[in-house]
Motif scaffolding. Structure first.
Motif, PDB file in Angstrom:
ATOM      1  N   MET A   1       0.835  -1.181   0.000  1.00 14.22           N
ATOM      2  CA  MET A   1       0.000   0.000   0.000  1.00 14.22           C
ATOM      3  C   MET A   1       0.884   1.251   0.000  1.00 14.22           C
ATOM      4  O   MET A   1       1.863   1.311   0.711  1.00 14.22           O
ATOM      5  N   THR A   2       0.481   2.236  -0.802  1.00 17.24           N
ATOM      6  CA  THR A   2       1.246   3.475  -0.896  1.00 17.24           C
ATOM      7  C   THR A   2       0.327   4.670  -0.659  1.00 17.24           C
ATOM      8  O   THR A   2      -0.878   4.613  -0.925  1.00 17.24           O
ATOM      9  N   ASN A   3       0.906   5.746  -0.144  1.00 21.46           N
ATOM     10  CA  ASN A   3       0.131   6.965   0.047  1.00 21.46           C
ATOM     11  C   ASN A   3      -0.308   7.513  -1.296  1.00 21.46           C
ATOM     12  O   ASN A   3       0.426   7.453  -2.275  1.00 21.46           O
ATOM     13  N   CYS A   4      -1.488   8.085  -1.325  1.00 18.97           N
ATOM     14  CA  CYS A   4      -2.016   8.646  -2.557  1.00 18.97           C
ATOM     15  C   CYS A   4      -1.262   9.932  -2.904  1.00 18.97           C
ATOM     16  O   CYS A   4      -1.002  10.761  -2.023  1.00 18.97           O
ATOM     17  N   ASP A  11      -4.459   5.692   1.486  1.00 23.16           N
ATOM     18  CA  ASP A  11      -3.771   4.824   0.537  1.00 23.16           C
ATOM     19  C   ASP A  11      -4.327   5.064  -0.858  1.00 23.16           C
ATOM     20  O   ASP A  11      -5.530   5.297  -1.029  1.00 23.16           O
TER      21      ASP A  11
END
Length: 162
Positions: A1-4, A11
């Motif tokens: 999961m990555t930050n938007c 995420d």
């Protein structure tokens, strides 16, 4: 999961990812955030599909790709929104997108207009349109230059004093 990339703190998979993949945006702000993320993620189809019918006429994927890929995306700030909720037909989102282009930090600030077409939010352009460039036809008079009225005094002590 990555930050938007849109800066929401969520995420990507639960924020802009579904909208870019084709889910309708719940609000005008959500669509604005997804459009910024689409530049970062190079999702050019979403950029075209999220335009109003009138805006789509001027959309050129090649130009968008060239500009987006020559820029480093630094962040998005949402300053304010007006309307643009789930029950509204229109909305405004004032934002600043920060990016680096040709080695220089740049900012694009806009009051974006969003409308609903077929029940979905679309980007419809800028409020009051883009500003117009004013071109000076005569040389700029400096405050220490002679006053153009012919008095022989410095501009700052004559006509520029007002």
């Amino acid at each position: 999961m990555t930050n938007c990339p849109c800066g929401s703190g969520l995420d990507y998979e639960t924020c802009c990812g579904p909208i870019i993949a084709g889910a309708p945006a719940a609000t005008a702000e959500a669509l604005m955030r997804s459009r910024y993320s689409a530049y970062v993620k190079r999702a050019y189809d979403h950029l075209g599909n999220s335009l109003s019918a009138g805006q789509r006429k001027d959309f050129a994927v090649a130009d968008t790709r060239r500009w987006a890929e020559s820029s480093e995306w630094l962040g998005l700030t949402i300053h304010r929104t007006e309307q643009g909720g789930s029950a509204d037909p229109t909305g405004l989102v004032e934002f600043t997108a920060r990016f680096k282009s040709a080695g220089k930090d740049r900012e694009h600030t806009e009051v974006a207009v969003f409308n609903r077409e077929d029940g979905k939010w679309v980007y419809a352009g800028q409020a009051n349109g883009p500003g117009k460039t004013i071109r000076r036809e005569t040389p700029k008079i400096g405050r220490n230059d002679p006053c153009p009225c012919g008095s022989g005094r410095k501009y700052k002590k004559c006509c520029g004093a007002a």
